[in-house]
Write a protein that holds these residues in place. Structure first.
Motif, PDB file in Angstrom:
ATOM      1  N   MET A 114     -11.108   2.285  -0.841  1.00 27.88           N
ATOM      2  CA  MET A 114     -10.321   2.286   0.399  1.00 27.88           C
ATOM      3  C   MET A 114      -9.906   3.716   0.780  1.00 27.88           C
ATOM      4  O   MET A 114      -9.590   4.511  -0.095  1.00 27.88           O
ATOM      5  CB  MET A 114      -9.066   1.423   0.206  1.00 27.88           C
ATOM      6  CG  MET A 114      -8.357   1.138   1.497  1.00 27.88           C
ATOM      7  SD  MET A 114      -6.873   0.119   1.282  1.00 27.88           S
ATOM      8  CE  MET A 114      -7.569  -1.478   0.915  1.00 27.88           C
ATOM      9  N   LYS A 115      -9.931   3.992   2.071  1.00 25.81           N
ATOM     10  CA  LYS A 115      -9.553   5.336   2.535  1.00 25.81           C
ATOM     11  C   LYS A 115      -8.085   5.616   2.258  1.00 25.81           C
ATOM     12  O   LYS A 115      -7.234   4.726   2.356  1.00 25.81           O
ATOM     13  CB  LYS A 115      -9.784   5.421   4.064  1.00 25.81           C
ATOM     14  CG  LYS A 115     -11.221   5.515   4.470  1.00 25.81           C
ATOM     15  CD  LYS A 115     -11.466   6.844   5.220  1.00 25.81           C
ATOM     16  CE  LYS A 115     -12.928   7.126   5.457  1.00 25.81           C
ATOM     17  NZ  LYS A 115     -13.584   6.122   6.306  1.00 25.81           N
TER      18      LYS A 115
ATOM     19  N   GLU B  62      -5.948   7.080   4.022  1.00 28.71           N
ATOM     20  CA  GLU B  62      -5.073   6.809   5.167  1.00 28.71           C
ATOM     21  C   GLU B  62      -4.622   5.349   5.198  1.00 28.71           C
ATOM     22  O   GLU B  62      -3.488   5.032   5.533  1.00 28.71           O
ATOM     23  CB  GLU B  62      -5.770   7.172   6.488  1.00 28.71           C
ATOM     24  CG  GLU B  62      -5.812   8.669   6.776  1.00 28.71           C
ATOM     25  CD  GLU B  62      -4.484   9.378   6.516  1.00 28.71           C
ATOM     26  OE1 GLU B  62      -3.452   8.861   6.975  1.00 28.71           O
ATOM     27  OE2 GLU B  62      -4.473  10.422   5.821  1.00 28.71           O
ATOM     28  N   LYS B  63      -5.554   4.495   4.830  1.00 24.07           N
ATOM     29  CA  LYS B  63      -5.252   3.053   4.810  1.00 24.07           C
ATOM     30  C   LYS B  63      -4.204   2.758   3.721  1.00 24.07           C
ATOM     31  O   LYS B  63      -3.250   1.993   3.930  1.00 24.07           O
ATOM     32  CB  LYS B  63      -6.576   2.298   4.537  1.00 24.07           C
ATOM     33  CG  LYS B  63      -6.459   0.815   4.560  1.00 24.07           C
ATOM     34  CD  LYS B  63      -6.437   0.265   5.991  1.00 24.07           C
ATOM     35  CE  LYS B  63      -5.998  -1.202   5.954  1.00 24.07           C
ATOM     36  NZ  LYS B  63      -4.983  -1.555   6.885  1.00 24.07           N
ATOM     37  N   VAL B  64      -4.390   3.400   2.566  1.00 21.82           N
ATOM     38  CA  VAL B  64      -3.435   3.200   1.464  1.00 21.82           C
ATOM     39  C   VAL B  64      -2.044   3.672   1.902  1.00 21.82           C
ATOM     40  O   VAL B  64      -1.036   3.007   1.674  1.00 21.82           O
ATOM     41  CB  VAL B  64      -3.895   3.961   0.193  1.00 21.82           C
ATOM     42  CG1 VAL B  64      -2.874   3.798  -0.926  1.00 21.82           C
ATOM     43  CG2 VAL B  64      -5.261   3.466  -0.267  1.00 21.82           C
ATOM     44  N   LYS B  65      -2.027   4.799   2.583  1.00 19.07           N
ATOM     45  CA  LYS B  65      -0.733   5.328   3.047  1.00 19.07           C
ATOM     46  C   LYS B  65      -0.055   4.362   4.010  1.00 19.07           C
ATOM     47  O   LYS B  65       1.163   4.200   3.994  1.00 19.07           O
ATOM     48  CB  LYS B  65      -0.936   6.670   3.759  1.00 19.07           C
ATOM     49  CG  LYS B  65      -1.104   7.813   2.811  1.00 19.07           C
ATOM     50  CD  LYS B  65      -1.059   9.132   3.567  1.00 19.07           C
ATOM     51  CE  LYS B  65      -1.357  10.257   2.614  1.00 19.07           C
ATOM     52  NZ  LYS B  65      -1.467  11.540   3.308  1.00 19.07           N
ATOM     53  N   GLU B  66      -0.874   3.750   4.856  1.00 17.79           N
ATOM     54  CA  GLU B  66      -0.325   2.812   5.826  1.00 17.79           C
ATOM     55  C   GLU B  66       0.355   1.641   5.110  1.00 17.79           C
ATOM     56  O   GLU B  66       1.441   1.207   5.491  1.00 17.79           O
ATOM     57  CB  GLU B  66      -1.484   2.295   6.672  1.00 17.79           C
ATOM     58  CG  GLU B  66      -1.135   2.047   8.099  1.00 17.79           C
ATOM     59  CD  GLU B  66      -2.382   1.609   8.830  1.00 17.79           C
ATOM     60  OE1 GLU B  66      -3.296   2.448   9.008  1.00 17.79           O
ATOM     61  OE2 GLU B  66      -2.450   0.400   9.188  1.00 17.79           O
ATOM     62  N   ILE B  67      -0.306   1.168   4.062  1.00 24.75           N
ATOM     63  CA  ILE B  67       0.264   0.051   3.296  1.00 24.75           C
ATOM     64  C   ILE B  67       1.598   0.458   2.656  1.00 24.75           C
ATOM     65  O   ILE B  67       2.581  -0.277   2.698  1.00 24.75           O
ATOM     66  CB  ILE B  67      -0.756  -0.434   2.244  1.00 24.75           C
ATOM     67  CG1 ILE B  67      -1.902  -1.139   2.967  1.00 24.75           C
ATOM     68  CG2 ILE B  67      -0.103  -1.361   1.213  1.00 24.75           C
ATOM     69  CD1 ILE B  67      -3.111  -1.422   2.132  1.00 24.75           C
TER      70      ILE B  67
ATOM     71  N   LEU C 258      -2.358  -0.749  -4.305  1.00 24.12           N
ATOM     72  CA  LEU C 258      -1.836  -1.337  -3.076  1.00 24.12           C
ATOM     73  C   LEU C 258      -0.456  -1.966  -3.216  1.00 24.12           C
ATOM     74  O   LEU C 258       0.353  -1.916  -2.299  1.00 24.12           O
ATOM     75  CB  LEU C 258      -2.820  -2.385  -2.543  1.00 24.12           C
ATOM     76  CG  LEU C 258      -4.217  -1.856  -2.256  1.00 24.12           C
ATOM     77  CD1 LEU C 258      -5.088  -2.944  -1.675  1.00 24.12           C
ATOM     78  CD2 LEU C 258      -4.156  -0.668  -1.297  1.00 24.12           C
TER      79      LEU C 258
END
Ligand code: GLC
Length: 477
Positions: A1-2, A4-9, A436
Motif C-alpha cells: 500500500m502507498k 499516502e494511503k497509510v497516512k490517510e488511515i 493499518l
C-alpha cells in the motif's frame, strides 16, 4: 500500500484526540513523584562550542576521549556535550563538584528557566490536560521552583505547614533551588575539533545535573503523609527520579536503601487507593548497580513502565542481554528494540511497558490488561499529538494549545518503523494488520504501535519522554 494511503488511515485514527483529551478531565487524582527541579536551558551552536574550547584552552584530546559518564571537571562537561552532538544522542551526566556547576553557570549561562525533572514535567502536563487533582512531590519548593508550575487550581503540593495548596503559590523559602543544565543542539550543525569536522546527525540535548536533594531521592515527609490520608483519592501514581541515584551515596547509605524507602512510602499511599495504576518511568540511569536494582525490584512492582530506545538498551545491558543490546545500539530499529521489549517483559513480569522511540511508540502488555488495546492506541495518539505540539510550539502551557498539531500527518519515518515492526511480528507470530490498525494480539500478549508526528525543527525536546509516557497512559480511557 502507498505511504499516502497509510497516512490517510492514521489521520482518521488520530481524529479521536479531542475526545480523548476530554476524558482526561474525568480522572480523579494523580500523584506525580518524586523529582521536580529547575531546568536552565540553552541552545548551543557548534561554533559556540569551538569558542568555549579555545577561550578556555580546553585539552582537545581529553574532550574526544571515551570516559566515565560523569562530570568531575570542566573538560568532562564539554566532553559529554561533544559526545551527544556527534552522535545526535541524549545523555544526562551528574555533576559531582559544585565548582564545575558554578563554572557552567558563569561561562555558558542559559536562555531560559523552565520546569524540569520528570515528576515536575508530568505534573504540569497532567494539570494542563485537565486531570483532577494532580499532586506533585517536590524535594524543594522555593518560589523560583513553584513559579514554574502551571498556575492552575488542580495542581497541588504541600505548603510549609503540611497542607495541600496550589503548587504555584507555595513558598517553602528555606528550600534550595535545584538546577539542571540542559544544553540543546541542532541537526546538521557542525563543529570543528582536532582538525576534524563533526556534523550533528539529529537535534538532541545533553544534561549536566547538580542536584544534592534529588541525588538521594529526598522525600518530603509532609507530602508523603498527606498522600497516605484516606481523604486523598487518586487513580494513578507516576514515579520517576530514580535515575540520579548511585550505588553509594555520600552519607554512607546506599541508593538501594533509598529505593526501598520510596517503595514503602508508595505502598502507604496505595493503601487507601489499591486500584490505582502505578507507572514507573525508568529514565537514563547511569549507575549500573542502581539500574539493575530498579529493574529487579521496582519494575516488577509497577503496573506499567516506560522507556525510550536508549533506556531500553541500558536495561538489556544489565539483564544479561548484552548481545541484543549491542545489536539495538548498532541498528536502533523497532524490530530490534521490540525483541528487547520481549526480554524485559519476561524478565520483569511487569504487565505493561511502553517504548517511545524516534518515530514510533510501542506498548506491549499482557493479554486482558485492564486498559484495552484500543484505549491504549487512542492514548498514544493523543500523546503523539501533544508531543508534536510541544516540539513545534516550544511549550504546552495552556489547554487551548494542546491540539495544535491536529492537522499534521504521521511521519514517513514512523510508518517505516511500523512496517519494520509488522514484519518482525509476522516472523514471530504470523500475519498481522499492524501497519493499518496499530494493534496485534494473541493468546498471551497485546501489542499497540503508533507512528508519531515529527516536527522538522523542534523548538524543544527536553521532557518529551515524560510527556509521552504519561499521556499515553492517562489518556488511554
Ligand atoms: C532529567 C533531567 C531534568 C529534565 C528531565 C526531562 O530528569 O535531570 O533536568 O527536565 O530529565 O526528562
Amino acid at each position: 500500500m502507498k505511504i499516502e494511503k497509510v497516512k490517510e488511515i492514521w489521520r482518521e485514527h488520530f481524529s479521536s484526540a479531542p475526545e480523548q483529551l476530554k476524558k482526561m478531565s474525568e480522572v480523579n487524582g494523580l500523584i506525580s513523584a518524586f523529582n521536580a527541579n529547575i531546568d536552565a536551558v540553552i541552545k548551543i551552536s557548534g561554533s559556540r562550542i569551538e569558542k568555549i574550547i579555545s577561550d578556555f584552552k580546553l585539552d582537545t584530546e581529553l574532550l574526544l576521549q571515551e570516559g566515565e559518564q560523569s562530570i568531575n571537571t570542566v573538560e568532562d562537561s564539554i566532553r559529554g556535550l561533544i559526545k551527544c552532538f556527534k552522535g545526535g544522542i541524549a545523555e544526562e551526566w551528574l555533576i559531582a563538584d559544585k565548582e564545575v556547576f558554578d563554572w557552567l553557570n558563569e561561562n555558558i549561562g542559559y536562555d531560559k528557566l523552565q520546569m524540569g525533572g520528570q515528576g515536575g514535567i508530568v505534573a504540569n502536563v497532567m494539570a494542563t490536560c485537565g486531570v483532577n487533582d494532580v499532586y506533585v512531590h517536590t524535594a524543594s519548593s522555593p518560589v523560583e521552583q513553584s513559579k514554574l508550575f502551571q498556575n492552575l487550581p488542580n495542581l497541588k503540593n504541600v505548603n510549609p505547614v503540611g497542607e495541600l495548596q496550589k503548587a504555584f503559590d507555595i513558598d517553602r523559602s528555606d528550600d534550595v533551588p535545584l538546577i539542571h543544565w540542559i544544553i540543546e543542539f541542532d541537526i546538521n550543525d557542525t563543529l570543528v575539533i582536532g582538525g576534524k569536522t563533526i556534523t550533528c546527525p539529529k537535534s538532541n540535548r545533553f544534561i549536566g545535573t547538580y542536584d544534592p536533594l534529588n541525588f538521594r531521592l529526598a522525600i518530603d515527609e509532609a507530602f508523603s503523609k498527606k498522600m497516605s490520608e484516606p481523604s486523598t483519592k487518586f487513580e494513578y501514581i507516576i514515579l520517576s527520579g530514580y535515575q540520579m541515584l548511585k550505588e553509594k551515596l555520600n552519607d554512607g547509605i546506599t541508593g538501594a536503601e533509598r529505593v526501598e524507602v520510596s517503595i514503602e512510602a508508595v505502598n502507604q499511599w496505595r493503601k487507601n487507593n489499591p486500584e490505582s495504576i502505578l507507572h514507573f518511568e525508568i529514565a537514563s540511569t547511569r549507575d549500573k548497580v542502581i539500574r539493575k536494582y530498579l529493574v529487579d525490584n521496582l519494575a516488577p512492582k509497577s503496573d506499567s513502565i516506560g522507556f525510550n530506545e536508549r533506556e531500553l538498551i541500558d536495561i538489556l545491558e544489565v539483564i544479561g542481554e548484552q548481545e541484543l543490546a549491542g545489536r539495538c545500539d548498532k541498528e536502533t530499529s523497532s524490530s530490534n528494540l521490540f525483541e528487547g521489549m520481549l526480554k524485559v517483559f519476561k524478565y520483569t513480569g511487569c504487565e505493561r511497558m511502553q517504548l517511545h522511540m524516534f518515530g514510533l511508540y510501542v506498548t506491549l502488555q499482557k493479554k486482558g490488561y485492564r486498559i484495552t488495546p484500543m484505549q491504549n492506541r487512542k492514548g498514544m495518539q493523543l500523546a503523539a499529538n501533544i508531543a508534536a505540539t510541544k516540539a513545534g510550539t516550544g511549550a504546552i502551557d495552556s489547554h487551548g494549545i494542546l491540539l495544535w498539531s491536529m492537522d499534521k500527518d504521521v511521519s514517513d519515518k514512523g510508518i517505516r518503523e511500523l512496517e519494520d515492526l509488522s514484519n518482525k511480528l509476522s516472523n514471530l507470530f504470523g500475519e498481522n494488520e499492524l501497519v493499518l490498525s496499530g494493534i496485534f494480539e494473541n493468546e498471551e500478549i497485546e501489542i499497540i504501535a503508533v507512528p508519531t508526528i515529527l516536527i522538522d525543527k523542534p523548538i524543544t525536546l527536553v521532557g518529551m519522554g515524560d510527556t509521552i509516557s504519561s499521556i499515553s497512559l492517562v489518556g488511554a480511557r
